[in-house]
Design a protein around this motif. Structure first.
Motif, short mmCIF file in Angstrom:
data_model
loop_
_atom_site.label_atom_id
_atom_site.label_comp_id
_atom_site.label_asym_id
_atom_site.label_seq_id
_atom_site.Cartn_x
_atom_site.Cartn_y
_atom_site.Cartn_z
N ARG A 1 36.50 57.89 40.52
CA ARG A 1 36.61 58.95 39.52
C ARG A 1 38.01 58.98 38.95
NH1 ARG A 1 33.72 63.16 43.38
NH2 ARG A 1 35.24 62.16 44.70
N ARG A 2 38.98 58.41 39.68
CA ARG A 2 40.37 58.33 39.21
C ARG A 2 40.77 56.86 39.16
NH1 ARG A 2 44.25 60.31 42.44
NH2 ARG A 2 43.06 59.65 44.23
N PRO A 3 40.41 56.15 38.10
CA PRO A 3 40.70 54.71 38.02
C PRO A 3 42.17 54.36 38.19
CG PRO A 3 39.21 55.36 36.28
CD PRO A 3 39.67 56.62 36.94
N ASP A 4 43.09 55.28 37.84
CA ASP A 4 44.51 55.00 38.00
C ASP A 4 44.89 54.83 39.47
OD1 ASP A 4 43.84 57.88 37.95
OD2 ASP A 4 45.96 58.15 38.43
N ALA A 5 44.09 55.37 40.38
CA ALA A 5 44.38 55.27 41.81
C ALA A 5 44.00 53.90 42.38
CB ALA A 5 43.65 56.37 42.58
N VAL A 6 43.28 53.10 41.62
CA VAL A 6 42.89 51.76 42.08
C VAL A 6 43.34 50.71 41.07
CG1 VAL A 6 40.97 52.41 43.59
CG2 VAL A 6 40.59 52.18 41.13
N ALA A 7 44.54 50.86 40.57
CA ALA A 7 45.06 49.99 39.52
C ALA A 7 45.16 48.53 39.95
CB ALA A 7 46.41 50.50 39.05
N ASP A 8 45.20 48.25 41.26
CA ASP A 8 45.30 46.87 41.73
C ASP A 8 44.00 46.10 41.56
OD1 ASP A 8 47.85 47.46 42.45
OD2 ASP A 8 47.46 47.56 44.60
N TYR A 9 42.93 46.80 41.27
CA TYR A 9 41.61 46.19 41.16
C TYR A 9 41.07 46.41 39.75
CZ TYR A 9 41.97 46.12 46.18
OH TYR A 9 42.40 45.90 47.45
N THR A 10 40.00 45.73 39.42
CA THR A 10 39.33 45.95 38.15
C THR A 10 38.64 47.30 38.25
OG1 THR A 10 38.97 43.58 37.94
CG2 THR A 10 37.66 45.01 36.52
N ALA A 11 39.23 48.33 37.73
CA ALA A 11 38.69 49.68 37.88
C ALA A 11 37.85 50.07 36.67
CB ALA A 11 39.83 50.69 38.05
N ARG A 12 36.75 50.71 36.95
CA ARG A 12 35.93 51.31 35.92
C ARG A 12 35.76 52.77 36.31
NH1 ARG A 12 30.84 47.19 35.10
NH2 ARG A 12 32.06 45.30 34.87
N GLY A 13 35.92 53.66 35.37
CA GLY A 13 35.72 55.07 35.67
C GLY A 13 34.27 55.35 36.03
N PHE A 14 34.04 56.15 37.01
CA PHE A 14 32.70 56.46 37.46
C PHE A 14 32.69 57.86 38.00
CE2 PHE A 14 29.22 56.42 40.57
CZ PHE A 14 28.20 55.90 39.81
N ASP A 15 31.92 58.73 37.41
CA ASP A 15 31.83 60.12 37.84
C ASP A 15 30.60 60.26 38.73
OD1 ASP A 15 31.53 62.83 38.16
OD2 ASP A 15 31.70 63.31 36.05
N TYR A 16 30.81 60.55 40.02
CA TYR A 16 29.71 60.64 40.96
C TYR A 16 28.75 61.79 40.62
CZ TYR A 16 32.21 57.43 43.96
OH TYR A 16 32.85 56.34 44.44
N THR A 17 29.22 62.80 39.90
CA THR A 17 28.36 63.94 39.59
C THR A 17 27.48 63.69 38.37
OG1 THR A 17 30.04 65.01 38.22
CG2 THR A 17 30.02 65.56 40.58
#
Length: 69
Positions: free
Chosen positions: A32-48
């Motif tokens: 939900r916070r893609p900036d927190a996983v910047a080392d990886y290919t992050a895609r935003g994803f809202d679990y709700t």
């Protein structure tokens, strides 16, 4: 094969991503916070309110549950 990991900002998610990366995979970190996983290919994803576009092209989904309600 494209592997995505949910809960990527959590402790288990980070360990799972690191283990996959150590085995030569290039996992997608779903968070939900893609900036927190910047080392990886992050895609935003809202679990709700899941966005199916976040899972396009994913062959394997590693689902790490959240403690959010």
């Amino acid at each position: 094969m494209t592997i995505a990991v949910t809960g990527a900002t959590g402790q288990l998610g980070q360990l799972t991503l690191a283990a996959l990366k150590a085995k030569g995979a290039d996992p997608i970190a779903l968070a939900r916070r893609p900036d927190a996983v910047a080392d990886y290919t992050a895609r935003g994803f809202d679990y709700t309110a899941p966005d199916q576009a976040a899972l396009e092209g994913v062959d394997v989904l590693v689902l790490i549950s959240s403690n959010e309600i």
